[in-house]
Design a protein around this motif. Structure first.
Motif, PDB file in Angstrom:
ATOM      1  N   ASN A   1       0.821  -1.203   0.000  1.00  0.00           N
ATOM      2  CA  ASN A   1       0.000   0.000   0.000  1.00  0.00           C
ATOM      3  C   ASN A   1       0.863   1.265   0.000  1.00  0.00           C
ATOM      4  O   ASN A   1       0.499   2.267   0.607  1.00  0.00           O
ATOM      5  N   GLY A   2       2.002   1.181  -0.658  1.00  0.00           N
ATOM      6  CA  GLY A   2       2.863   2.354  -0.759  1.00  0.00           C
ATOM      7  C   GLY A   2       3.734   2.620   0.450  1.00  0.00           C
ATOM      8  O   GLY A   2       4.328   3.695   0.562  1.00  0.00           O
ATOM      9  N   GLU A   3       3.819   1.641   1.353  1.00  0.00           N
ATOM     10  CA  GLU A   3       4.698   1.822   2.503  1.00  0.00           C
ATOM     11  C   GLU A   3       6.142   1.957   2.016  1.00  0.00           C
ATOM     12  O   GLU A   3       6.559   1.262   1.109  1.00  0.00           O
ATOM     13  N   ALA A   4       6.866   2.871   2.645  1.00  0.00           N
ATOM     14  CA  ALA A   4       8.252   3.094   2.226  1.00  0.00           C
ATOM     15  C   ALA A   4       9.157   3.132   3.450  1.00  0.00           C
ATOM     16  O   ALA A   4       8.822   3.733   4.450  1.00  0.00           O
ATOM     17  N   ASP A   5      10.258   2.496   3.357  1.00  0.00           N
ATOM     18  CA  ASP A   5      11.316   2.442   4.373  1.00  0.00           C
ATOM     19  C   ASP A   5      10.808   2.210   5.807  1.00  0.00           C
ATOM     20  O   ASP A   5      11.377   2.702   6.764  1.00  0.00           O
ATOM     21  N   VAL A   6       9.740   1.406   5.933  1.00  0.00           N
ATOM     22  CA  VAL A   6       9.241   1.057   7.265  1.00  0.00           C
ATOM     23  C   VAL A   6      10.222   0.088   7.902  1.00  0.00           C
ATOM     24  O   VAL A   6      10.618  -0.901   7.286  1.00  0.00           O
ATOM     25  N   ARG A   7      10.621   0.404   9.118  1.00  0.00           N
ATOM     26  CA  ARG A   7      11.519  -0.504   9.832  1.00  0.00           C
ATOM     27  C   ARG A   7      11.207  -0.466  11.312  1.00  0.00           C
ATOM     28  O   ARG A   7      10.623   0.486  11.814  1.00  0.00           O
ATOM     29  N   LEU A   8      11.601  -1.508  11.986  1.00  0.00           N
ATOM     30  CA  LEU A   8      11.413  -1.598  13.421  1.00  0.00           C
ATOM     31  C   LEU A   8      12.428  -0.675  14.095  1.00  0.00           C
ATOM     32  O   LEU A   8      13.634  -0.831  13.914  1.00  0.00           O
ATOM     33  N   HIS A   9      11.936   0.280  14.822  1.00  0.00           N
ATOM     34  CA  HIS A   9      12.795   1.235  15.537  1.00  0.00           C
ATOM     35  C   HIS A   9      13.285   0.642  16.859  1.00  0.00           C
ATOM     36  O   HIS A   9      14.476   0.636  17.142  1.00  0.00           O
ATOM     37  N   SER A  10      12.340   0.146  17.659  1.00  0.00           N
ATOM     38  CA  SER A  10      12.698  -0.452  18.945  1.00  0.00           C
ATOM     39  C   SER A  10      11.508  -1.226  19.496  1.00  0.00           C
ATOM     40  O   SER A  10      10.386  -1.128  18.993  1.00  0.00           O
ATOM     41  N   ILE A  11      11.797  -2.000  20.528  1.00  0.00           N
ATOM     42  CA  ILE A  11      10.792  -2.767  21.257  1.00  0.00           C
ATOM     43  C   ILE A  11      10.939  -2.404  22.732  1.00  0.00           C
ATOM     44  O   ILE A  11      12.057  -2.397  23.251  1.00  0.00           O
ATOM     45  N   ILE A  12       9.821  -2.139  23.382  1.00  0.00           N
ATOM     46  CA  ILE A  12       9.825  -1.901  24.824  1.00  0.00           C
ATOM     47  C   ILE A  12       9.006  -3.008  25.468  1.00  0.00           C
ATOM     48  O   ILE A  12       7.874  -3.266  25.072  1.00  0.00           O
ATOM     49  N   VAL A  13       9.581  -3.672  26.464  1.00  0.00           N
ATOM     50  CA  VAL A  13       8.880  -4.710  27.214  1.00  0.00           C
ATOM     51  C   VAL A  13       8.741  -4.238  28.655  1.00  0.00           C
ATOM     52  O   VAL A  13       9.731  -4.053  29.352  1.00  0.00           O
ATOM     53  N   HIS A  14       7.489  -4.032  29.061  1.00  0.00           N
ATOM     54  CA  HIS A  14       7.173  -3.675  30.448  1.00  0.00           C
ATOM     55  C   HIS A  14       6.925  -4.965  31.207  1.00  0.00           C
ATOM     56  O   HIS A  14       5.962  -5.677  30.924  1.00  0.00           O
ATOM     57  N   GLU A  15       7.771  -5.242  32.195  1.00  0.00           N
ATOM     58  CA  GLU A  15       7.580  -6.436  33.017  1.00  0.00           C
ATOM     59  C   GLU A  15       6.685  -6.119  34.215  1.00  0.00           C
ATOM     60  O   GLU A  15       5.950  -6.976  34.704  1.00  0.00           O
ATOM     61  N   THR A  16       6.753  -4.883  34.680  1.00  0.00           N
ATOM     62  CA  THR A  16       5.914  -4.412  35.771  1.00  0.00           C
ATOM     63  C   THR A  16       5.411  -3.022  35.404  1.00  0.00           C
ATOM     64  O   THR A  16       5.779  -2.472  34.362  1.00  0.00           O
ATOM     65  N   GLU A  17       4.594  -2.434  36.277  1.00  0.00           N
ATOM     66  CA  GLU A  17       4.103  -1.079  36.036  1.00  0.00           C
ATOM     67  C   GLU A  17       5.236  -0.057  36.060  1.00  0.00           C
ATOM     68  O   GLU A  17       5.135   0.995  35.448  1.00  0.00           O
ATOM     69  N   THR A  18       6.313  -0.374  36.781  1.00  0.00           N
ATOM     70  CA  THR A  18       7.384   0.614  36.953  1.00  0.00           C
ATOM     71  C   THR A  18       8.690   0.251  36.269  1.00  0.00           C
ATOM     72  O   THR A  18       9.625   1.055  36.272  1.00  0.00           O
ATOM     73  N   GLY A  19       8.778  -0.945  35.692  1.00  0.00           N
ATOM     74  CA  GLY A  19      10.042  -1.361  35.089  1.00  0.00           C
ATOM     75  C   GLY A  19       9.888  -1.885  33.680  1.00  0.00           C
ATOM     76  O   GLY A  19       9.001  -2.692  33.398  1.00  0.00           O
ATOM     77  N   TYR A  20      10.747  -1.398  32.780  1.00  0.00           N
ATOM     78  CA  TYR A  20      10.721  -1.890  31.403  1.00  0.00           C
ATOM     79  C   TYR A  20      12.133  -1.915  30.832  1.00  0.00           C
ATOM     80  O   TYR A  20      13.052  -1.314  31.378  1.00  0.00           O
ATOM     81  N   ALA A  21      12.276  -2.622  29.722  1.00  0.00           N
ATOM     82  CA  ALA A  21      13.528  -2.676  28.966  1.00  0.00           C
ATOM     83  C   ALA A  21      13.225  -2.281  27.531  1.00  0.00           C
ATOM     84  O   ALA A  21      12.190  -2.678  26.983  1.00  0.00           O
ATOM     85  N   GLN A  22      14.102  -1.505  26.929  1.00  0.00           N
ATOM     86  CA  GLN A  22      13.926  -1.081  25.537  1.00  0.00           C
ATOM     87  C   GLN A  22      15.103  -1.589  24.722  1.00  0.00           C
ATOM     88  O   GLN A  22      16.258  -1.390  25.095  1.00  0.00           O
ATOM     89  N   CYS A  23      14.800  -2.235  23.621  1.00  0.00           N
ATOM     90  CA  CYS A  23      15.814  -2.812  22.738  1.00  0.00           C
ATOM     91  C   CYS A  23      15.842  -2.079  21.402  1.00  0.00           C
ATOM     92  O   CYS A  23      14.807  -1.905  20.756  1.00  0.00           O
ATOM     93  N   PHE A  24      17.041  -1.694  21.001  1.00  0.00           N
ATOM     94  CA  PHE A  24      17.272  -1.105  19.686  1.00  0.00           C
ATOM     95  C   PHE A  24      18.013  -2.137  18.836  1.00  0.00           C
ATOM     96  O   PHE A  24      18.500  -3.152  19.336  1.00  0.00           O
ATOM     97  N   ARG A  25      18.109  -1.877  17.555  1.00  0.00           N
ATOM     98  CA  ARG A  25      18.726  -2.818  16.622  1.00  0.00           C
ATOM     99  C   ARG A  25      20.114  -3.285  17.087  1.00  0.00           C
ATOM    100  O   ARG A  25      20.431  -4.464  17.061  1.00  0.00           O
ATOM    101  N   GLU A  26      20.937  -2.339  17.536  1.00  0.00           N
ATOM    102  CA  GLU A  26      22.293  -2.713  17.953  1.00  0.00           C
ATOM    103  C   GLU A  26      22.285  -3.642  19.164  1.00  0.00           C
ATOM    104  O   GLU A  26      23.196  -4.451  19.340  1.00  0.00           O
ATOM    105  N   ASP A  27      21.245  -3.552  20.002  1.00  0.00           N
ATOM    106  CA  ASP A  27      21.124  -4.460  21.139  1.00  0.00           C
ATOM    107  C   ASP A  27      20.720  -5.859  20.678  1.00  0.00           C
ATOM    108  O   ASP A  27      21.212  -6.856  21.198  1.00  0.00           O
TER     109      ASP A  27
END
Length: 193
Positions: free
Chosen positions: A122-148
């Motif tokens: 549908n004309g999508e261009a250069d779409v890529r995954l920027h990062s993922i954030i996983v919240h394990e609790t209400e106050t704690g999360y981890a964020q992963c970027f490509r280099e990670d």
């Protein structure tokens, strides 16, 4: 531009080697939230980075696989692994300990592969995954970027060293989804747009 899609699941795990004895010696669970952040510098024919509706199939299928399942580190005690696989029909064997940090890396590897193999229609261009954030609790999360995700100092994650139980795969709209990802088969948008 970034867009974000939120997913939720419940999962049980043990995190061997962590500082907290309760977490490292007792199986326990969390109510996880996973944020997918996609990036693009152009918009599709609907003037979107990526239609949120398209994330309801492949990405949601992979994340939902972890719901009401036990995540098992393949390096754990063989008796523990066997017991988990014997007494739970929903399990995922992964090559890293199931911490929030490693879940973020694992989901990055899975979703990035899926997006890279998806034919944009549908004309999508250069779409890529920027990062993922996983919240394990209400106050704690981890964020992963490509280099990670590809950092060998954090542990190697490849599709070949991930295993989903048959019960999980049987629930997928396409039970061969993971095999197709491992083989690198390209797929069209799930809704055929």
């Amino acid at each position: 531009m970034l867009i974000r899609k939120l997913f939720k699941f419940e999962n049980a795990h043990l995190v061997r080697g962590c500082s907290t004895r309760r977490c490292s010696h007792s199986i326990h669970g969390h109510s996880y939230k996973v944020e997918l952040l996609l990036e693009a510098h152009a918009l599709d024919h609907g003037q979107m980075v990526y239609d949120f509706g398209l994330l309801k199939d492949g990405p949601r299928t992979l994340i939902d696989a972890f719901d009401h399942a036990v995540a098992i580190w393949s390096g754990d005690d063989p008796d523990y692994i066997a017991a988990c696989q014997r007494f739970s029909e929903r399990w995922i064997l992964i090559p890293v300990s199931p911490s929030a940090e490693q879940f973020a890396r694992l989901f990055f590897v899975l979703i990035d592969r899926l997006l890279n193999l998806t034919e944009m229609c549908n004309g999508e261009a250069d779409v890529r995954l920027h990062s993922i954030i996983v919240h394990e609790t209400e106050t704690g999360y981890a964020q992963c970027f490509r280099e990670d995700a590809i950092n060998p100092r954090m542990g190697l994650i490849t599709l070949d060293n991930i295993e989903f139980s048959q019960a999980i795969r049987n629930e997928w709209p396409d039970p061969k989804l993971f095999d197709k990802l491992k083989r690198g088969e390209r797929t069209a948008h799930p809704n055929g747009v």
